[in-house]
Scaffold this motif. Structure first.
Motif, PDB file in Angstrom:
ATOM      1  N   TYR A 179     -31.090 -58.576  21.751  1.00 52.27           N
ATOM      2  CA  TYR A 179     -30.141 -58.189  22.790  1.00 52.27           C
ATOM      3  C   TYR A 179     -30.362 -56.713  23.054  1.00 52.27           C
ATOM      4  CZ  TYR A 179     -25.642 -57.324  25.046  1.00 52.27           C
ATOM      5  OH  TYR A 179     -24.659 -56.952  25.930  1.00 52.27           O
ATOM      6  N   SER A 180     -30.905 -56.412  24.250  1.00 50.17           N
ATOM      7  CA  SER A 180     -31.261 -55.019  24.528  1.00 50.17           C
ATOM      8  C   SER A 180     -30.206 -54.328  25.386  1.00 50.17           C
ATOM      9  CB  SER A 180     -32.608 -54.985  25.254  1.00 50.17           C
ATOM     10  OG  SER A 180     -32.421 -55.432  26.579  1.00 50.17           O
ATOM     11  N   VAL A 181     -29.134 -55.046  25.697  1.00 50.94           N
ATOM     12  CA  VAL A 181     -27.989 -54.513  26.453  1.00 50.94           C
ATOM     13  C   VAL A 181     -28.270 -54.439  27.963  1.00 50.94           C
ATOM     14  CG1 VAL A 181     -26.076 -52.854  26.334  1.00 50.94           C
ATOM     15  CG2 VAL A 181     -27.660 -52.999  24.425  1.00 50.94           C
ATOM     16  N   GLY A 182     -29.514 -54.690  28.370  1.00 48.63           N
ATOM     17  CA  GLY A 182     -29.851 -54.594  29.788  1.00 48.63           C
ATOM     18  C   GLY A 182     -29.422 -55.821  30.577  1.00 48.63           C
TER      19      GLY A 182
ATOM     20  N   SER B   9     -30.771 -59.199  29.231  1.00 48.29           N
ATOM     21  CA  SER B   9     -30.026 -59.632  28.047  1.00 48.29           C
ATOM     22  C   SER B   9     -28.653 -60.147  28.438  1.00 48.29           C
ATOM     23  CB  SER B   9     -29.848 -58.465  27.073  1.00 48.29           C
ATOM     24  OG  SER B   9     -31.061 -58.168  26.448  1.00 48.29           O
ATOM     25  N   SER B  10     -28.035 -59.509  29.435  1.00 46.10           N
ATOM     26  CA  SER B  10     -26.700 -59.953  29.865  1.00 46.10           C
ATOM     27  C   SER B  10     -26.768 -61.365  30.415  1.00 46.10           C
ATOM     28  CB  SER B  10     -26.143 -59.006  30.935  1.00 46.10           C
ATOM     29  OG  SER B  10     -26.031 -57.700  30.404  1.00 46.10           O
ATOM     30  N   VAL B  11     -27.821 -61.651  31.182  1.00 44.97           N
ATOM     31  CA  VAL B  11     -27.993 -62.997  31.724  1.00 44.97           C
ATOM     32  C   VAL B  11     -28.287 -63.981  30.596  1.00 44.97           C
ATOM     33  CG1 VAL B  11     -29.551 -64.457  33.111  1.00 44.97           C
ATOM     34  CG2 VAL B  11     -28.668 -62.307  34.044  1.00 44.97           C
TER      35      VAL B  11
ATOM     36  N   PHE C  44     -35.423 -64.779  20.378  1.00 44.46           N
ATOM     37  CA  PHE C  44     -35.390 -64.835  21.837  1.00 44.46           C
ATOM     38  C   PHE C  44     -35.581 -63.433  22.404  1.00 44.46           C
ATOM     39  CE2 PHE C  44     -32.454 -68.344  20.736  1.00 44.46           C
ATOM     40  CZ  PHE C  44     -33.025 -69.366  21.468  1.00 44.46           C
ATOM     41  N   GLY C  45     -36.349 -63.342  23.465  1.00 41.82           N
ATOM     42  CA  GLY C  45     -36.460 -62.089  24.197  1.00 41.82           C
ATOM     43  C   GLY C  45     -36.234 -62.364  25.676  1.00 41.82           C
TER      44      GLY C  45
ATOM     45  N   VAL D 153     -22.346 -55.851  33.853  1.00 36.86           N
ATOM     46  CA  VAL D 153     -23.537 -55.152  33.368  1.00 36.86           C
ATOM     47  C   VAL D 153     -23.201 -53.687  33.125  1.00 36.86           C
ATOM     48  CG1 VAL D 153     -25.279 -56.664  34.417  1.00 36.86           C
ATOM     49  CG2 VAL D 153     -24.333 -54.782  35.748  1.00 36.86           C
ATOM     50  N   VAL D 154     -24.071 -52.996  32.402  1.00 39.29           N
ATOM     51  CA  VAL D 154     -23.855 -51.582  32.078  1.00 39.29           C
ATOM     52  C   VAL D 154     -23.707 -50.789  33.390  1.00 39.29           C
ATOM     53  CG1 VAL D 154     -24.820 -49.577  30.888  1.00 39.29           C
ATOM     54  CG2 VAL D 154     -25.262 -51.884  30.025  1.00 39.29           C
TER      55      VAL D 154
END
Lengths: 636, 303
Positions: free
Chosen positions: B36-39, B42-44, B134-135, B207-208
């Motif tokens: 989970y990269s916070v981007g 990752s949000s999706v 997962f990526g 999202v951020v």
């Protein structure tokens, strides 16, 4: 255009997945680069990077191949090694290209890229003619059942835009492909290098009045590769977040399912009803291919990953023996009779290849006798599975007709398989040239005439356990209630239909096969069938279930302890078996494999016949085979 | 949403395909984890995981590799969103490298990434004993990613061998691995950046805030607009200036460029994406630091 219209346009644009293939140096990567650039599928920075790299290589022209050859080794060797996936869109359609390698060594990667494609573009170099590798790719595309094929005749600039050359190539390809199943082939003359007939109509070939490649890709009707007829739902994951909820997650592999529909769970053959369908946006009243949903059933049934939920009356094969076309993908050749793993839908089972029937030469499309298949070879094989898979023919159903073979020692994926035929339980060879005829009166209509649900109650158990007694008592009750039924008794049938058979495992299997076929005919005629056969082998009973149809097969275990059966010994057979007079007697000198999950477990060791009959009638009622409320007994 | 009876829209097809992959991994692997990269991706991916297992919980933890150089806004967002989603968040920091003062200014981007991202990721995966990770990478992002399988096999050292990938046919994924080996799984393989934003818009996924345009202090450096934070090292002659801009991708703030944009709503971002002329990776300094840099990083174990 405002945002709403743009969003509506994006929403409407459907998705076409296509694969490109062709021999080395046919100009495939160039074609894709050109297609991307001309369809505005490249960002400015990507285009700039390609321009810079082209100049670095000392060229004047842009080297479009640099767009797709994503690996350093590919750019260095100027070949495509593995599939590259590229995206672009036009106002009408979204595209995902699987750019697959041309080199024979990487044919397996071509199969990888083509397996999910709706269309394949095969390149042919106009100056070279149709090479073996282009044929191999056309052949694989046809085996994979890709609905549309485009033969792009490239490098037309090198043959002076000659119509003659184009027509000769087209004829050559069509002559070769006449034996293949290619529903739709389109030929387009192009020059990828100069962009003629790629996205822009060529000024050099006024004789050609067909579409450009892009025009064809945008307008070809999308028939889809899925099947919307036969409902198949391989259970992928069981969700039990709390005691109240039990859901079966999975992707609808084919067909449609609706709320309240009656379904059958395979391989157990248990019935239930669809109580809930949960989609990504919440509860829905139907789901179809290729949606990922969660199903809840009305009854608590033991269901695990690898089971399949289907609609009653439309079942896949429960197959332990399958015939398939295999594309071999491993350096190590196929080893007959050695262990492999088959991954089919969500099921993984152990298997061996029992026979390589033949190998197919992609050039001449001839069948050659073969003992094995080597890397990139294609052939027909027969597989023996340790547990059954629930499958359909690939040509009818991609999702339930496809499988991969995995080598259990290296864990590598060694082959792709496409199911082509069902093997009959015994022999099978003779049946292949016989076509089935179907009348217009359906089994359902016959059953409706009799006012009952046909079914086969399959009683299994040791000799002397009480099968025949229960069967005849049950028949009397059913007839009294006004149902039409028939008892098939093992001993009786051995006097007639099966009098040529003995008691070896092979003869027992053939005996059961014949009896199951008879039960099937009676079921088709609308009757309720009660069978009373020892049927000691699980595999034989599974075969019977497959022949009769899991949705109308009820297995009942008539269970009395061996000692009790031997004490009863109504025919004096146990005594003879003990003395050795009868060899291979079930329970004494031959095994009895008790059912693992019978629909009914009748304890005939300690209970009397009337109570066993009452329990059976209750179960038949519960399953809707008979319905006390629907029909009054005659004279009542 | 139905475009016509029994036909799924492209976005719904992509959603279904991703959910299938998420469930397949949850069913077949012992210890899966979601990077989970916070981007935005990752949000999706997190939203898809919630949908895949609803009404149950997401049956695997999330893992964030924190380099210590991430945008501060990302960390607050991460903690809040994961708590609200009810998912388990595990954070890994390569403390030894961070304490050693690893930064792109002194080490250069190649060595900094190798320590704070690639090595950190490999440490985190080994420490967790994960057999599947997962990526959120998409094939459309970059040309070596265009070569990835959905299930990407990694050896005991986390390395990718692009010339010897397992054939992958239909949706039959081979997840068998030996001791210490693992699979990197890319459920968003077939999504584009525009799909991501269309989905965020449709599903109203949070999202951020860095993705939305606002006036931020930046410096112009080698063709990039680099946002200025307290720990940003200014080069001689650089003077922060306020620019209305937004992030198109999120990473470590010293190496992530912003783009000039006034898109301050989801609708505006979607409209901007539809007209985009530059790929998103242009704002990632690290993708341009050497020829075939993404391929090289992936071979070494990066996502």
């Amino acid at each position: 255009m405002d945002l709403d219209s743009l969003l509506a346009q994006v929403q409407r644009a459907d998705l076409l997945r296509f694969a490109t293939a062709g021999s080395v140096d046919d100009g495939k990567s160039t074609l894709i680069g050109r297609l991307l650039a001309d369809a505005q599928g490249l960002y400015d920075d990507q285009l700039a990077a390609v321009r810079t790299a082209s100049t670095r290589n000392g060229q004047v022209e842009i080297d479009w191949a640099l767009v797709t050859d994503g690996l350093k080794a590919e750019r260095e060797q100027r070949i495509t090694i593995d599939v590259a996936y590229r995206h672009f869109s036009t106002p009408r359609r979204r595209f995902i290209i699987a750019d697959t390698p041309g080199h024979e060594q990487y044919t397996r990667n071509m199969a990888t890229g083509s397996s999910t494609a709706d269309l394949a573009v095969i390149l042919v170099d106009a100056s070279q003619g149709v090479l073996t590798q282009s044929k191999r790719h056309g052949f694989i595309a046809s085996q994979l059942g890709i609905p549309h094929l485009v033969v792009a005749v490239n490098k037309m600039d090198l043959v002076d835009w000659s119509e003659d050359t184009f027509c000769r190539l087209r004829e050559a390809y069509l002559t070769w492909s006449a034996k293949l199943r290619c529903p739709d082939i389109t030929f387009i003359p192009v020059s990828a290098l100069l962009g003629d007939n790629v996205a822009r109509r060529s000024e050099h070939m006024p004789w050609y009045d067909g579409p450009t490649l892009l025009g064809h890709l945008e307008s070809v009707p999308l028939v889809g590769t899925g099947n919307l007829i036969d409902f198949r739902f391989p259970v992928q994951y069981v969700s039990r977040p709390n005691a109240e909820f039990r859901g079966y997650c999975g992707t609808v592999a084919s067909g449609v399912v609706r709320l309240d529909e009656e379904v059958v769970v395979l391989p157990s053959g248990r019935w239930s009803r669809v109580a809930r369908i949960i989609g990504p946006q919440g509860d829905v009243d139907h789901a179809f291919w290729p949606q990922a949903v969660t199903l809840c059933l009305a009854d608590e049934i033991d269901i695990a990953r690898g089971d399949m939920i289907v609609r009653a009356g439309n079942l896949p094969w429960t197959a332990r023996e399958v015939e398939a076309i295999c594309v071999w993908m491993d350096e190590a050749p196929l080893r007959v009779a050695q262990p492999y793993l088959v991954k089919h839908t969500t099921r993984s089972v152990k298997a061996e290849v029992s026979e390589v029937t033949y190998r197919i030469d992609p050039n001449a499309l001839h069948r050659q006798p073969a003992g094995t298949l080597g890397l990139n070879e294609i052939g027909r094989v027969r597989l023996h599975l340790h547990q059954p898979i629930l499958c359909d023919e690939y040509s009818r159903n991609r999702a339930t007709g496809s499988f991969i073979l995995v080598d259990p020692t290296t864990n590598g994926t060694v082959a792709a398989g496409m199911v082509i035929d069902r093997l009959h339980v015994a022999g099978g060879g003779a049946a292949r040239n016989i076509t089935r005829h179907r009348g217009r009166v359906t089994p359902g209509e016959r059953a409706a005439l009799l006012g009952q649900e046909p079914a086969t109650l399959w009683l299994t158990g040791l000799s002397g356990s009480g099968k025949s007694t229960v069967a005849y008592a049950l028949e009397e009750e059913l007839v009294a209630l006004g149902y039409t039924c028939m008892v098939l008794d093992g001993d009786n049938l051995r006097h007639g239909l099966c009098r040529d058979l003995g008691f070896s495992p092979a003869d027992r299997a053939e005996n059961i096969r014949r009896l199951a076929e008879v039960a099937k005919l009676f079921c088709d005629a609308g009757l309720i069938v009660i069978t009373a056969f020892i049927s000691p082998y699980r595999a034989d009973r599974d075969s019977a279930r497959e022949i009769i149809g899991a949705d109308r097969f009820l297995e009942a275990y008539v269970d009395a302890p061996l000692a009790e059966c031997e004490r009863r010994d109504p025919k004096g057979l146990y005594a003879k078996a003990r003395s050795g007079e009868i060899p291979g007697f079930t329970g004494i000198s031959a095994p009895y494999e008790a059912p693992e999950q019978p629909a009914l477990h009748l304890d005939s060791g300690s209970r009397d016949v009337p109570s066993l009959v009452a329990e059976t009638l209750g179960e038949l009622r519960r399953r809707g085979v008979i319905d006390a409320g629907r029909r009054a007994a005659p004279g009542a | 949403m139905l475009v016509e009876p029994l036909r799924l829209s492209t976005l719904d097809q992509l959603e279904a395909e991703s959910i299938h992959i998420l469930r397949e991994v949850a069913a077949e692997f012992e210890r899966p984890v979601m990077l989970y990269s916070v981007g935005k991706d990752s949000s999706v991916m997190l939203r898809l995981a919630q949908k895949a297992f609803a009404p149950g919980r997401v049956p695997f933890p999330l893992l964030h590799v924190d380099t210590g150089l991430k945008f501060p806004e990302m960390l607050a967002f991460r903690d809040r969103v994961c708590a609200e989603a009810g998912v388990e968040l595990r954070v890994y920091r390569h403390e030894e490298a961070i304490a050693g003062g690893a930064n792109p200014y002194d080490l250069g981007t190649v060595r900094c990434c190798a320590q704070l991202k690639t090595q950190a990721l490999l440490n985190a995966l080994a420490a967790g004993g994960y057999d599947a990770a997962f990526g959120g990478a998409r094939r459309e992002e970059e040309r070596s990613r265009a070569k990835e399988r959905v299930y990407s096999f990694r050896d005991r050292f986390g390395q990718w061998d692009p010339r010897n990938q397992r054939p992958e046919l239909w949706n039959l994924y081979n997840g068998r691995v030996g001791q210490g080996e693992s699979i990197r799984v890319f459920p968003l393989s077939n999504w584009t950046e525009l799909d991501i934003w269309l989905y965020i818009h449709r599903e109203q996924i949070e999202v951020v805030p860095l993705y939305f345009a606002a006036e931020r202090p930046v410096v112009r450096r080698a063709g990039q607009l680099i946002p200025v934070y307290a720990d940003t090292r200014l080069l001689p002659g650089e003077q922060p200036e306020p620019v209305v801009c937004r992030c198109r991708t999120l990473g470590c703030h010293p190496c992530t460029g912003v783009v000039e944009s006034t898109a301050d709503t989801l609708e505006a971002i979607v409209a901007e994406m539809m007209a985009a002329k530059q790929s998103e990776r242009t704002t990632r300094v690290i993708d341009h630091d050497q020829d075939a840099s993404m391929e090289q990083k992936k071979r070494e174990g990066y996502f």
